[in-house]
Design a protein around this motif. Sequence first.
Motif, mmCIF file in Angstrom:
data_model
loop_
_atom_site.group_PDB
_atom_site.id
_atom_site.type_symbol
_atom_site.label_atom_id
_atom_site.label_comp_id
_atom_site.label_asym_id
_atom_site.label_seq_id
_atom_site.Cartn_x
_atom_site.Cartn_y
_atom_site.Cartn_z
ATOM 1 N N GLY A 89 0.815 -1.206 0.000
ATOM 2 C CA GLY A 89 0.000 0.000 0.000
ATOM 3 C C GLY A 89 0.849 1.255 0.000
ATOM 4 N N PRO A 90 0.240 2.411 -0.228
ATOM 5 C CA PRO A 90 0.983 3.679 -0.322
ATOM 6 C C PRO A 90 1.668 4.034 0.982
ATOM 7 N N PHE A 91 2.734 4.812 0.856
ATOM 8 C CA PHE A 91 3.446 5.267 2.046
ATOM 9 C C PHE A 91 2.503 6.080 2.927
ATOM 10 N N ARG A 92 2.576 5.824 4.226
ATOM 11 C CA ARG A 92 1.771 6.598 5.177
ATOM 12 C C ARG A 92 2.423 7.963 5.348
ATOM 13 N N THR A 93 1.811 8.976 4.812
ATOM 14 C CA THR A 93 2.416 10.304 4.858
ATOM 15 C C THR A 93 2.298 10.909 6.249
ATOM 16 N N PHE A 94 3.232 11.806 6.556
ATOM 17 C CA PHE A 94 3.214 12.512 7.833
ATOM 18 C C PHE A 94 2.511 13.855 7.607
ATOM 19 N N LYS A 95 1.179 13.859 7.779
ATOM 20 C CA LYS A 95 0.376 15.016 7.424
ATOM 21 C C LYS A 95 0.748 16.270 8.207
ATOM 22 N N TYR A 96 1.238 16.082 9.407
ATOM 23 C CA TYR A 96 1.518 17.249 10.241
ATOM 24 C C TYR A 96 3.016 17.521 10.362
ATOM 25 N N LEU A 97 3.803 16.890 9.486
ATOM 26 C CA LEU A 97 5.256 17.060 9.541
ATOM 27 C C LEU A 97 5.739 17.599 8.198
ATOM 28 N N PRO A 98 6.272 18.807 8.148
ATOM 29 C CA PRO A 98 6.766 19.365 6.879
ATOM 30 C C PRO A 98 7.832 18.459 6.266
ATOM 31 N N TYR A 99 7.892 18.456 4.923
ATOM 32 C CA TYR A 99 8.857 17.608 4.242
ATOM 33 C C TYR A 99 10.284 17.901 4.703
ATOM 34 N N GLN A 100 10.588 19.198 4.937
ATOM 35 C CA GLN A 100 11.946 19.548 5.350
ATOM 36 C C GLN A 100 12.318 18.868 6.654
ATOM 37 N N VAL A 101 11.359 18.836 7.596
ATOM 38 C CA VAL A 101 11.623 18.209 8.897
ATOM 39 C C VAL A 101 11.767 16.701 8.733
ATOM 40 N N GLU A 102 10.883 16.104 7.907
ATOM 41 C CA GLU A 102 10.958 14.655 7.684
ATOM 42 C C GLU A 102 12.280 14.268 7.054
ATOM 43 N N PHE A 103 12.691 15.006 6.023
ATOM 44 C CA PHE A 103 13.924 14.667 5.311
ATOM 45 C C PHE A 103 15.154 14.866 6.192
ATOM 46 N N MET A 104 15.169 15.944 6.976
ATOM 47 C CA MET A 104 16.320 16.188 7.856
ATOM 48 C C MET A 104 16.401 15.126 8.947
ATOM 49 N N SER A 105 15.246 14.745 9.500
ATOM 50 C CA SER A 105 15.229 13.706 10.526
ATOM 51 C C SER A 105 15.723 12.382 9.962
ATOM 52 N N CYS A 106 15.272 12.065 8.754
ATOM 53 C CA CYS A 106 15.671 10.818 8.117
ATOM 54 C C CYS A 106 17.164 10.827 7.798
ATOM 55 N N ALA A 107 17.683 11.980 7.377
ATOM 56 C CA ALA A 107 19.110 12.097 7.075
ATOM 57 C C ALA A 107 19.950 11.849 8.318
ATOM 58 N N ALA A 108 19.467 12.319 9.474
ATOM 59 C CA ALA A 108 20.189 12.104 10.731
ATOM 60 C C ALA A 108 20.234 10.623 11.089
ATOM 61 N N VAL A 109 19.100 9.932 10.885
ATOM 62 C CA VAL A 109 19.049 8.491 11.148
ATOM 63 C C VAL A 109 20.017 7.747 10.227
ATOM 64 N N ALA A 110 20.019 8.124 8.946
ATOM 65 C CA ALA A 110 20.890 7.458 7.975
ATOM 66 C C ALA A 110 22.362 7.702 8.296
ATOM 67 N N ALA A 111 22.684 8.899 8.796
ATOM 68 C CA ALA A 111 24.078 9.203 9.143
ATOM 69 C C ALA A 111 24.580 8.270 10.250
ATOM 70 N N VAL A 112 23.704 7.971 11.202
ATOM 71 C CA VAL A 112 24.075 7.037 12.273
ATOM 72 C C VAL A 112 24.237 5.623 11.713
ATOM 73 N N ILE A 113 23.307 5.223 10.838
ATOM 74 C CA ILE A 113 23.358 3.880 10.257
ATOM 75 C C ILE A 113 24.640 3.691 9.452
ATOM 76 N N ARG A 114 25.081 4.746 8.738
ATOM 77 C CA ARG A 114 26.279 4.631 7.905
ATOM 78 C C ARG A 114 27.548 4.439 8.715
ATOM 79 N N LEU A 115 27.476 4.650 10.031
ATOM 80 C CA LEU A 115 28.624 4.354 10.887
ATOM 81 C C LEU A 115 28.871 2.853 10.968
ATOM 82 N N PHE A 116 27.829 2.069 10.663
ATOM 83 C CA PHE A 116 27.923 0.620 10.794
ATOM 84 C C PHE A 116 27.795 -0.112 9.459
#
Length: 379
Positions: free
Chosen positions: A42-69
Motif C-alpha cells: 500500500g501507499p506510504f503513510r504520509t506525515f500530514k503534520y510534519l513538513p517535508y523539510q523536517v521529515e527529510f532532515m530527521s531521516c538524514a540524521a538516522v541514515a548518518a548514524v546507520i552509515r557508521l555501521f
Amino acid sequence: YRKTDTDCLLPANQQDFVFIGHNAGLAHFMTCPEWNVYAAYGPFRTFKYLPYQVEFMSCAAVAAVIRLFMSAYTCSRYMINDKLIGRVICICRTPIDYINPKRYSTVNKDIVKLIRSQYDAHGTKCFGLGNLNKMKQLNDGGQLISDMVKADPYLNDKNIKVWTGDTMTAASVYHQIIDLPDFDSLESIFFIGANGKIGNAVCKHLLTTKPNLKIRIYSLSHTLDHPNVSYTSDLAELLNHKVVIIGKQLAPRKYNKALAPTRGAASKKGELTPYKCRLILDYTVPYTPIDLRGIPNIQHHQIAVLETSHNESNFLKGHYDVGFGLEQHEIYPCHAGCIINTVIGRETDEVGEICVDDMMKMWKRGKELGLRNKPLPKA
C-alpha cells in the motif's frame, strides 16, 4: 518440517540480479515488515503534520548514524522464472543526499561500492538503478555509473551490466495513454515533465503513431522541435486540455494555484464547466495525490504500475513487491524492465537516453511474461 528436493529450491547464496534502491523518507522506513508487517503493502503513510523539510532532515540524521555501521542494507529476495534470484538492496542514502549536489559524488561512489561488494559475495553481474539512483543530475541517467564501473580497476573486466529499466517505464506510460477509451478522439494533451528522458521518448512515439495529436509542454526549455509541440510557463493552462500527464514532481502549492478557478465551479460531476481538464495521469515516484477537494470533475490517478498476473504466470515469486508503496503483486516498470534484461541475458548497459524502437520490443516481452498495466479505476 524439512524441505524436499521437490520444492525446487535454489542455492541460498545465489543472487543473479540486484535492484539498487534508497530510502525515501520516514514514511518509507515504516514500510519495513520488521516495523509493521501490515504496512509492507500500500501507499506510504504520509506525515500530514510534519513538513517535508523536517521529515527529510530527521531521516538524514538516522541514515548518518546507520552509515557508521553499514553502507547498505538488504531488502526483499525473490525468484525469477523459477531459475534466477533477484534482490533489492538499498544504499543508506535519503532524499537530502539527492537534493544536495555536493553529495552526488559520494552517492555514486556508494553505488559502485555496492556493485563491487555484491560481485565479491555472490558473483552478481546484473544491476538495476532504482528511482533517484539514476537521476539525470546525479549521474546522467546511469551513464556515469556505467563509466565508473568500466574505469574501476577491479570491475572493468567482470562483465558488469548496469540498467535503469526506463525503456519499460516509457512503454508503460505510452500504452496507458493510448489505451484510454477516448484516445482516438483526443485532440491534445498537457505534459508536465516531457523534457525528461521518459517523457521525451513517450512524446516522440505519440507524435509518430498519432500525427494529429497536439502536445502542450509545461517547461521553460524547449527540447522537442515539432509543429505539433508547443511550450508554456503557465501551469494553469492544464485546464484547457482534457488529459494531463505528469512526469515531474512539482510543489503542491503550484497545483493548488493552477486548479483554483475550478474549485466549486460545478457542484455535480456531470455538470459542464468552462474547463476541459478531466483526467490527470501521474507517473512520478513516489506518487503524491493532488488535492482535488471541491473539484469533482477531475480525476488524478497513478500510472506506470504493472500487475504481474501471479495466478497465471511463474515469472516472479517472493517479495519483489514489498516496501515500494504498491499493492501486493504490483511492480514498477523500471524494476520489471531490469528483471526482463536479466531473463533475456542482455549483454549491454541500459543507461542514458531511451531508444524509442526498443520500447515496443520491451513491452512485448513483458506481456509474454504476464506483465500488464494496472487498470485505471472506473469513473
